[in-house]
Scaffold this motif. Structure first.
Motif, PDB file in Angstrom:
ATOM      1  N   SER A 100       0.848  -1.192   0.000  1.00 25.31           N
ATOM      2  CA  SER A 100       0.000   0.000   0.000  1.00 25.31           C
ATOM      3  C   SER A 100       0.885   1.244   0.000  1.00 25.31           C
ATOM      4  N   TYR A 101       0.525   2.212  -0.816  1.00 21.85           N
ATOM      5  CA  TYR A 101       1.341   3.422  -0.919  1.00 21.85           C
ATOM      6  C   TYR A 101       0.697   4.634  -0.253  1.00 21.85           C
ATOM      7  N   GLY A 102      -0.455   4.447   0.370  1.00 19.82           N
ATOM      8  CA  GLY A 102      -1.103   5.566   1.060  1.00 19.82           C
ATOM      9  C   GLY A 102      -0.400   5.919   2.351  1.00 19.82           C
ATOM     10  N   PRO A 103      -0.869   6.919   3.065  1.00 24.32           N
ATOM     11  CA  PRO A 103      -0.268   7.281   4.354  1.00 24.32           C
ATOM     12  C   PRO A 103      -0.256   6.090   5.296  1.00 24.32           C
ATOM     13  N   PHE A 104       0.753   6.037   6.136  1.00 19.46           N
ATOM     14  CA  PHE A 104       0.891   4.895   7.045  1.00 19.46           C
ATOM     15  C   PHE A 104      -0.340   4.791   7.939  1.00 19.46           C
ATOM     16  N   ASP A 105      -0.874   3.565   8.015  1.00 22.95           N
ATOM     17  CA  ASP A 105      -2.086   3.325   8.791  1.00 22.95           C
ATOM     18  C   ASP A 105      -1.831   2.170   9.742  1.00 22.95           C
ATOM     19  N   PRO A 106      -2.017   2.348  11.059  1.00 24.94           N
ATOM     20  CA  PRO A 106      -1.775   1.259  12.013  1.00 24.94           C
ATOM     21  C   PRO A 106      -2.621   0.026  11.736  1.00 24.94           C
TER      22      PRO A 106
END
Length: 794
Positions: A100-106
């Protein structure tokens, strides 16, 4: 508009693939290909796209692939967790990795629920510290927060609130932007209205484009006037806004994770052209939308759009549509492609003996997981921690400013840089001159609950309100505050005193009754003048010692009294000037002994007058006491008693030099402490006792019918002396510092002048101006008329 803004992600993807295919060392003899699927930010379409990708060409049949020649090994996609999770549930069945290249998501980092999902974006572990450093730099202690309604928003709020509390910054208002389709317009309006009416002038917004999408429609109708927005590059507000509504975001401060420059990307964008790639339907759609023209031939009569000129280039597109600089999300796509390529490279390096031909690669997908864990998505190099993110690189953020100029292109201007992990704010740099603030602010915005307390005041907390809301209270007497927003006031040292504004401590000036100052000079001149005058009187009496009036008033005692008065005037000079240990020991004792000699001389004179009258009677035996021996013995005895008292004083608790820092504000008074106050008043009381005895005897003898009687003059002199020193006592007690010394000097001079004037002025008048009355015949005639004899010895 959203699809157009995200088209750069695909271009970055395509650029990375082209670079890798041209690299002879990374994947030699292997050509990467790709398949592009668009899910339009819909989770249902994301699942459908995953099935299409897995099934290959033809009908979409789950768990069945019609394209046996397909060599797909990984998926790069998922701009948000809401899109990555549905995609991952399908890919998990085949152990196919997804980056995934989106903002880091926990949520995506949960390896139990999502074991085959990886993220190319790093965790923003210090973003909250960077934002708080910005708050502290501009003095924003009263800020608002708008957060996305997800675990990322919760974690960020927890971290930033803790950091704000440590640095004395308060949350003025906190608002959550829900993520659901049932979120109505009126609720959005209420949310924005609460932000508008809040007293905070600076609003920090945290979230990404997807999680904050419900916020855009209402902001077009209710712009946040009078507010400065601070956000991150994860929220691309230009996706949902238009050229007209971009003005609402003018002056916005944006934190963007620092990314290394990708060489060749701008040139690649300039080279992209649909004429060279006619099969790229996405590029064709983007080109026609961006340039508002038609690539295909127009039908007759169709005048809707003009044909696209061949000289058009992506460099001619405005940054609101396509930025020529790689964005943060595009860089994540670029990194993700290299992550997969590096993993394939590692497999080829370690398992080259087991792979005989390229046709075996489709079975490698499940083997990529180990290598994906060991690849740092930023540096694209092998990491020995193998998935352990505890040793992350130092995070650095660029501070950008959104500049909006009507009729011109919108631009993001880099105005600063921050590395939060460096201590003491050493990593924070910002150029305020390059910042364009919102038009509602003529200068740097101020966002505080209470105006800062200037030096000289301290903060006083308001009851039941945050620490950022306070009142300013002046520092109490004797204390200062030398900084803005002081928590408390500081006490000045003993040798300093507060300034009038109570914002700094000033050094106290050392003072004493100096010869140079007007008061000291006046007293000195007075003492010296009367000293010479007394000496002059003594000279007159010595010169006219054989005249009847001098002989009749006991010239020996007169000489003694005049010498004593001269010394009295001189001893007053010991009280003037900078005190020393020697002067402190000498001045009070010298004054006491010399004045005792003067009063003893007057007492002897008084007793002599009384005895002279008594001795004129026949058969009186008092005549033997009229001689000079008895008079001088009396004087010596009186002085000896005073010397004993002073000796006891000096031997027990003598006077000493001290610094008085309390008597006069702003000054240090150098003075002599009398040591034993009891001894001081005993010496003064002894002189008072002698003076009272002289006054009593002189008063009783004032009307004796003797022509040589000077008891009246002695009475007046003692009356003046007693009046002066009785007035001295309360005045001396009520004054401090050098004024107390001046009072004592004044009393010494006044009492001495009183004695000199009352006793010797009438005699000098007769001697110098009425010599005709200073003859023996005149005195005898007066004596005969009075019926008395002149029998007083000289």
């Amino acid at each position: 508009m959203e699809m157009i803004k995200h088209y750069q992600h695909f271009l970055a993807f395509q650029f990375a693939v082209d670079e890798i295919n041209k690299d002879p060392h990374l994947l030699p003899n292997i050509t990467l290909g790709y398949q592009l699927l668009n899910n339009f930010h819909e989770s249902i379409l994301a699942v459908e796209s995953s099935l299409i990708w897995l099934s290959g060409k033809g009908r979409t049949i789950p768990n069945y692939s019609c394209d046996r020649q397909q060599k797909s090994v990984a998926v790069i996609g998922g701009l948000a967790a809401s899109l990555s999770i549905p995609f991952a549930k399908v890919l998990e069945l085949y152990k196919i990795p997804q980056v995934s290249y989106g903002p880091f998501d926990p949520i995506l980092s949960d390896k139990i629920k999502l074991p085959y999902v990886y993220q190319s974006a790093n965790r923003d572990t210090t973003l909250h510290v960077a934002m708080v450093q910005l708050m502290l730099h501009f003095g924003w202690t009263w800020v608002g927060l708008i957060l996305s309604d997800d675990i990322r928003g919760e974690n960020f709020f927890r971290d930033v609130k803790e950091e704000m509390a440590k640095n004395g910054v308060c949350v003025a208002i906190k608002e959550i932007v829900p993520q659901n389709l049932l979120y109505k317009f009126d609720k959005e309006a209420k949310l924005l209205s609460r932000i508008l009416v809040s007293s905070s002038k600076v609003i920090f917004i945290y979230g990404d484009t997807n999680s904050l999408r419900e916020l855009f429609p209402t902001m077009n109708y209710f712009p946040l006037y009078g507010k400065l927005l601070v956000t991150t590059s994860s929220w691309d507000f230009a996706v949902h806004s238009s050229t007209e509504t971009n003005e609402n975001f003018r002056g916005t401060i944006i934190f963007s994770r620092f990314k290394p420059e990708v060489p060749g990307f701008t040139d690649f964008l300039k080279s992209v052209n649909p004429i060279k790639n006619p099969e790229d339907i996405f590029l064709k759609t983007f080109w026609e939308t961006a340039f508002i023209c038609k690539l295909s031939e127009k039908r007759p009569g169709d005048m809707t759009f003009l044909a696209c000129p061949k000289y058009y280039s992506l460099s001619d597109v405005g940054p609101e549509i396509l930025d020529m600089v790689m964005s943060e999300l595009s860089f994540n796509v670029y990194s993700a492609v290299y992550v997969v390529a590096r993993a394939l490279h590692e497999i080829l390096q370690t398992q080259s003996k087991e792979i005989s031909e390229f046709g075996a690669i489709p079975e490698i997908s499940w083997k990529l997981h180990h290598f994906l864990k060991c690849i740092n998505p930023v540096s694209n190099i092998s990491d020995e921690t193998c998935g352990d993110r505890s040793r992350m690189a130092i995070e650095t953020y660029d501070i950008l400013n959104f500049n909006y100029i009507p009729g011109r292109m919108d631009t993001l201007v880099k105005v600063g840089k921050v590395t939060p992990e460096l201590p003491n704010g050493q990593g924070f740099r910002i150029n305020e001159e390059d910042i364009e603030w919102p038009e509602d602010f003529a200068q740097t915005p101020s966002s505080v609950c209470s105006v800062s307390c200037v030096p000289g005041f301290r903060k006083t907390a308001r009851e039941n309100e945050p620490i950022c809301c306070f009142d300013c209270t002046p520092c109490p007497d004797g204390k200062i505050s030398n900084q803005t927003d002081a928590e408390g006031c500081l006490k000045c040292s003993e040798d300093q005193f507060p300034s009038r504004e109570r914002d700094r401590c000033l050094s106290k000036k050392v003072i004493f009754l100096a010869f140079e100052e007007p008061l000291g000079m006046t007293l000195t001149c007075t003492a010296v003048c009367f000293c010479f005058l007394t000496a002059l009187v003594l000279g007159v009496f010595v010169k006219h010692r054989d005249t009847p009036i001098v002989k009749a008033n006991n010239r020996g005692l007169s000489y003694t009294l005049l010498i004593s008065l001269t010394l009295c005037f001189l001893c007053s000079l010991l009280f003037i000037g900078r005190p020393t240990t020697a002067t402190c020991l000498l001045r009070q004792t010298t004054f006491a002994i010399v004045f005792t000699g003067s009063i003893a001389s007057i007492l002897a004179k008084t007793i002599t007058v009384v005895l002279a009258f008594k001795a004129t009677k026949p058969g009186n035996n008092l005549r033997r006491y009229l001689g000079s021996t008895a008079s001088f013995s009396l004087i010596f005895t009186c002085i000896l008693v005073q010397m004993c008292l002073c000796g006891i004083w000096l031997g027990t608790y003598p006077p000493f030099l001290e610094m008085d820092i309390h008597s006069e504000p702003g000054y240090i008074v150098i003075q002599c402490n009398e040591g034993s106050i009891l001894a001081f008043y005993c010496a003064l009381g002894y002189m008072g006792f002698l003076a009272l005895g002289s006054f009593t005897a002189a008063f009783l003898a004032r009307n004796l019918p003797d022509i040589f009687n000077e008891a009246k003059y002695l009475t007046f002199s003692m009356l003046v002396f007693c009046s002066v020193w009785i007035s001295f006592l309360p005045t001396y007690q009520s004054t401090k510092g050098k004024a107390m010394v001046a009072v004592e000097v004044f009393s010494i001079l006044t009492s001495s002048v009183g004695i000199l004037t009352c006793i010797f002025a009438p005699k000098c008048y007769v001697i110098l101006l009425r010599a005709d009355r200073n003859t023996l015949e005149i005195l005898k005639s007066k004596a005969n008329s009075g019926g008395l004899r002149c029998s007083q010895p000289t």
